[in-house]
Design a protein around this motif. Structure first.
Motif, PDB file in Angstrom:
ATOM      1  N   CYS A  16       0.738  -0.917   0.042  1.00  0.00           N
ATOM      2  CA  CYS A  16       0.090   0.072   0.205  1.00  0.00           C
ATOM      3  C   CYS A  16       0.784   1.211   0.054  1.00  0.00           C
ATOM      4  O   CYS A  16       2.106   1.240   0.306  1.00  0.00           O
ATOM      5  CB  CYS A  16      -0.846   0.046   1.198  1.00  0.00           C
ATOM      6  N   ILE A  17       0.288   2.412  -0.363  1.00  0.00           N
ATOM      7  CA  ILE A  17       0.808   3.542  -0.198  1.00  0.00           C
ATOM      8  C   ILE A  17       0.071   4.313   0.712  1.00  0.00           C
ATOM      9  O   ILE A  17      -1.063   4.592   0.569  1.00  0.00           O
ATOM     10  CB  ILE A  17       0.970   4.425  -1.784  1.00  0.00           C
ATOM     11  N   VAL A  18       0.816   5.013   1.354  1.00  0.00           N
ATOM     12  CA  VAL A  18       0.212   5.899   2.727  1.00  0.00           C
ATOM     13  C   VAL A  18       0.483   7.258   2.633  1.00  0.00           C
ATOM     14  O   VAL A  18       1.946   7.740   2.676  1.00  0.00           O
ATOM     15  CB  VAL A  18       0.263   5.312   4.097  1.00  0.00           C
ATOM     16  N   PHE A  19      -0.355   8.301   2.837  1.00  0.00           N
ATOM     17  CA  PHE A  19       0.119   9.756   3.016  1.00  0.00           C
ATOM     18  C   PHE A  19      -0.275  10.041   4.311  1.00  0.00           C
ATOM     19  O   PHE A  19      -1.272  10.163   4.948  1.00  0.00           O
ATOM     20  CB  PHE A  19      -0.786  10.509   1.840  1.00  0.00           C
ATOM     21  N   TRP A  20       0.735  10.595   5.112  1.00  0.00           N
ATOM     22  CA  TRP A  20       0.893  11.006   6.318  1.00  0.00           C
ATOM     23  C   TRP A  20       0.412  12.485   6.539  1.00  0.00           C
ATOM     24  O   TRP A  20       0.589  13.007   7.554  1.00  0.00           O
ATOM     25  CB  TRP A  20       2.174  10.661   7.017  1.00  0.00           C
ATOM     26  N   GLY A  21       0.156  13.224   5.671  1.00  0.00           N
ATOM     27  CA  GLY A  21       0.047  14.495   5.602  1.00  0.00           C
ATOM     28  C   GLY A  21       0.932  15.544   5.247  1.00  0.00           C
ATOM     29  O   GLY A  21       1.246  16.610   4.785  1.00  0.00           O
ATOM     30  N   GLY A  22       2.369  14.887   5.460  1.00  0.00           N
ATOM     31  CA  GLY A  22       3.604  15.552   5.282  1.00  0.00           C
ATOM     32  C   GLY A  22       4.537  14.959   4.366  1.00  0.00           C
ATOM     33  O   GLY A  22       5.635  15.292   3.861  1.00  0.00           O
ATOM     34  N   SER A  23       4.467  13.487   4.368  1.00  0.00           N
ATOM     35  CA  SER A  23       5.169  12.559   3.516  1.00  0.00           C
ATOM     36  C   SER A  23       4.495  11.267   3.245  1.00  0.00           C
ATOM     37  O   SER A  23       3.497  11.084   3.865  1.00  0.00           O
ATOM     38  CB  SER A  23       6.591  12.378   4.534  1.00  0.00           C
ATOM     39  N   TRP A  24       4.845  10.857   2.284  1.00  0.00           N
ATOM     40  CA  TRP A  24       4.337   9.384   1.612  1.00  0.00           C
ATOM     41  C   TRP A  24       5.321   8.178   2.095  1.00  0.00           C
ATOM     42  O   TRP A  24       6.542   8.239   1.990  1.00  0.00           O
ATOM     43  CB  TRP A  24       4.310   9.440   0.005  1.00  0.00           C
ATOM     44  N   THR A  25       4.637   7.078   2.417  1.00  0.00           N
ATOM     45  CA  THR A  25       5.390   5.872   2.829  1.00  0.00           C
ATOM     46  C   THR A  25       4.902   4.948   1.676  1.00  0.00           C
ATOM     47  O   THR A  25       3.633   4.916   1.389  1.00  0.00           O
ATOM     48  CB  THR A  25       5.474   5.491   3.993  1.00  0.00           C
ATOM     49  N   LEU A  26       5.600   3.909   1.588  1.00  0.00           N
ATOM     50  CA  LEU A  26       5.415   2.755   0.945  1.00  0.00           C
ATOM     51  C   LEU A  26       5.427   1.556   1.893  1.00  0.00           C
ATOM     52  O   LEU A  26       6.324   1.038   2.390  1.00  0.00           O
ATOM     53  CB  LEU A  26       6.452   2.284  -0.351  1.00  0.00           C
ATOM     54  N   GLY A  27       4.034   0.704   2.162  1.00  0.00           N
ATOM     55  CA  GLY A  27       4.138  -0.259   2.845  1.00  0.00           C
ATOM     56  C   GLY A  27       4.425  -1.565   2.060  1.00  0.00           C
ATOM     57  O   GLY A  27       3.702  -1.754   0.921  1.00  0.00           O
ATOM     58  N   ALA A  28       5.270  -2.446   2.482  1.00  0.00           N
ATOM     59  CA  ALA A  28       5.714  -3.306   1.852  1.00  0.00           C
ATOM     60  C   ALA A  28       6.306  -4.805   2.717  1.00  0.00           C
ATOM     61  O   ALA A  28       6.698  -4.403   3.766  1.00  0.00           O
ATOM     62  CB  ALA A  28       6.706  -3.053   0.795  1.00  0.00           C
ATOM     63  N   TRP A  29       6.353  -5.845   2.063  1.00  0.00           N
ATOM     64  CA  TRP A  29       6.807  -6.928   2.778  1.00  0.00           C
ATOM     65  C   TRP A  29       8.410  -7.134   2.189  1.00  0.00           C
ATOM     66  O   TRP A  29       8.609  -7.065   0.886  1.00  0.00           O
ATOM     67  CB  TRP A  29       6.479  -8.062   2.268  1.00  0.00           C
ATOM     68  N   CYS A  30       9.393  -6.863   3.015  1.00  0.00           N
ATOM     69  CA  CYS A  30      10.834  -6.722   2.792  1.00  0.00           C
ATOM     70  C   CYS A  30      11.327  -8.053   2.734  1.00  0.00           C
ATOM     71  O   CYS A  30      11.441  -8.701   3.806  1.00  0.00           O
ATOM     72  CB  CYS A  30      11.475  -5.704   3.665  1.00  0.00           C
ATOM     73  N   ARG A  31      11.703  -8.595   1.538  1.00  0.00           N
ATOM     74  CA  ARG A  31      12.448  -9.778   1.468  1.00  0.00           C
ATOM     75  C   ARG A  31      13.848  -9.938   2.260  1.00  0.00           C
ATOM     76  O   ARG A  31      14.430 -11.119   2.827  1.00  0.00           O
ATOM     77  CB  ARG A  31      12.670 -10.363   0.153  1.00  0.00           C
ATOM     78  N   LEU A  32      14.390  -8.943   2.182  1.00  0.00           N
ATOM     79  CA  LEU A  32      15.830  -8.706   2.816  1.00  0.00           C
ATOM     80  C   LEU A  32      15.678  -9.141   4.551  1.00  0.00           C
ATOM     81  O   LEU A  32      16.294  -9.998   5.125  1.00  0.00           O
ATOM     82  CB  LEU A  32      16.481  -7.459   2.541  1.00  0.00           C
ATOM     83  N   ARG A  33      14.802  -8.400   5.111  1.00  0.00           N
ATOM     84  CA  ARG A  33      14.218  -8.271   6.226  1.00  0.00           C
ATOM     85  C   ARG A  33      13.291  -9.514   6.886  1.00  0.00           C
ATOM     86  O   ARG A  33      13.129  -9.601   8.007  1.00  0.00           O
ATOM     87  CB  ARG A  33      13.948  -6.795   6.967  1.00  0.00           C
ATOM     88  N   GLN A  34      12.745  -9.986   5.816  1.00  0.00           N
ATOM     89  CA  GLN A  34      11.537 -11.067   6.135  1.00  0.00           C
ATOM     90  C   GLN A  34      10.556 -10.374   7.150  1.00  0.00           C
ATOM     91  O   GLN A  34       9.996 -11.009   8.192  1.00  0.00           O
ATOM     92  CB  GLN A  34      12.192 -12.232   6.766  1.00  0.00           C
ATOM     93  N   GLY A  35      10.166  -9.323   6.845  1.00  0.00           N
ATOM     94  CA  GLY A  35       9.154  -8.487   7.865  1.00  0.00           C
ATOM     95  C   GLY A  35       8.547  -7.472   6.796  1.00  0.00           C
ATOM     96  O   GLY A  35       9.097  -6.922   5.826  1.00  0.00           O
ATOM     97  N   PHE A  36       7.431  -6.800   7.216  1.00  0.00           N
ATOM     98  CA  PHE A  36       6.801  -5.545   6.753  1.00  0.00           C
ATOM     99  C   PHE A  36       7.770  -4.383   7.269  1.00  0.00           C
ATOM    100  O   PHE A  36       8.081  -4.084   8.267  1.00  0.00           O
ATOM    101  CB  PHE A  36       5.439  -5.459   7.452  1.00  0.00           C
ATOM    102  N   ARG A  37       7.994  -3.536   6.139  1.00  0.00           N
ATOM    103  CA  ARG A  37       8.703  -2.273   6.435  1.00  0.00           C
ATOM    104  C   ARG A  37       7.904  -1.030   5.727  1.00  0.00           C
ATOM    105  O   ARG A  37       6.979  -1.419   4.711  1.00  0.00           O
ATOM    106  CB  ARG A  37      10.036  -2.344   5.965  1.00  0.00           C
ATOM    107  N   GLN A  38       8.188   0.144   6.116  1.00  0.00           N
ATOM    108  CA  GLN A  38       7.643   1.306   5.638  1.00  0.00           C
ATOM    109  C   GLN A  38       8.706   2.089   5.046  1.00  0.00           C
ATOM    110  O   GLN A  38       9.630   2.192   5.742  1.00  0.00           O
ATOM    111  CB  GLN A  38       6.656   2.112   6.472  1.00  0.00           C
ATOM    112  N   PHE A  39       8.667   2.590   3.589  1.00  0.00           N
ATOM    113  CA  PHE A  39       9.883   3.022   3.162  1.00  0.00           C
ATOM    114  C   PHE A  39       9.314   4.668   2.348  1.00  0.00           C
ATOM    115  O   PHE A  39       8.169   4.728   1.970  1.00  0.00           O
ATOM    116  CB  PHE A  39      10.098   2.588   1.779  1.00  0.00           C
TER     117      PHE A  39
END
Length: 248
Positions: free
Chosen positions: A173-196
């Motif tokens: 998903c893509i999330v707008f926080w009012g001042g910045s955007w983040t990309l929610g994703a499953w990170c294969r490197l960390r084997q968990g969810f991360r926000q970029f």
């Protein structure tokens, strides 16, 4: 935009109007020249569509040719207009164009009193789309397509210290926080969810593979995980997460 789609939108824009719609407004909404609008309207008139008016005055459908208005009250109309203005200003290039035509369609079928409410709303989201904003809008479009098509992405991502790492991710998903955007994703490197944070993505490209729709790595699981960390579902529409995105 296909000509058939453009003609459909012109008819929709004229539906239910009590006053003439200027050709210039049509040209701005459709992203075409005035000459193209004049030609399209003339073609519709020749095909039997009951459009009245002329260049320099505006156009409207002959009385009796309109359709019933949408069943929205004034607060709902203003909410729709404000939401569309924000989508037009902050969403990607593709969604911004879709927001513009959606607003045109909504206003086309409103009775006069509700149309005035929509036009007089004083909540704005200014559209400043310079070269940098255009690039960012394209990034949003690319990420949105990758989410829809379940494409694995390879990101070159800078953390807050400026250190770049390469991650293969499954975008959720893509999330707008009012001042910045983040990309929610499953990170294969960390084997968990991360926000970029999108402003820290140095580059992104398709990794050449699709990922399966696994509930354990999908949107619901992402929201649950974010909620357990304290940056989750209650905050997804409010404030930025307290943990710096992409660092873990």
């Amino acid at each position: 935009m296909r000509r058939a789609d453009r003609l459909f939108l012109i008819i929709n824009a004229l539906q239910g109007r009590r006053t003439a719609l200027p050709a210039r407004r049509l040209s701005e909404a459709l992203g075409v020249s005035l000459r193209t609008v004049y030609r399209d309207v003339a073609d519709l008139q020749r095909s039997g569509v009951a459009i009245e008016g002329e260049a320099g005055v505006g156009y409207m459908l002959r009385k009796g040719s309109d359709i019933p208005p949408l069943m929205f009250d004034s607060d709902e109309i203003e909410a729709l207009v404000v939401g569309i203005r924000f989508a037009r200003a902050f969403a990607g290039t593709r969604l911004a164009a879709g927001a513009q035509t959606a607003l045109l369609k909504i206003e086309a079928v409103l009775p006069e009193n509700l149309r005035q409410r929509s036009e007089h709303s004083r909540i704005f989201a200014p559209e400043w789309r310079g070269e940098r904003d255009g690039e960012f809008g394209q990034l949003l479009d690319d990420l949105n397509v990758a989410i829809t098509q379940r494409q694995v992405l390879r990101l070159a991502y800078r953390d807050e210290s400026g250190i770049t790492s390469v991650r293969d991710i499954e975008p959720v998903c893509i999330v707008f926080w009012g001042g910045s955007w983040t990309l929610g994703a499953w990170c294969r490197l960390r084997q968990g969810f991360r926000q970029f944070r999108l402003d820290r993505i140095a580059s992104n490209e398709r990794a050449g593979e699709s990922f399966v729709d696994d509930p354990a790595r999908g949107l619901d699981a992402f929201v649950r995980t974010a909620s357990m960390r304290g940056d989750g579902s209650r905050q997804l529409n409010a404030t930025p997460p307290p943990v710096a995105p992409g660092r873990r």
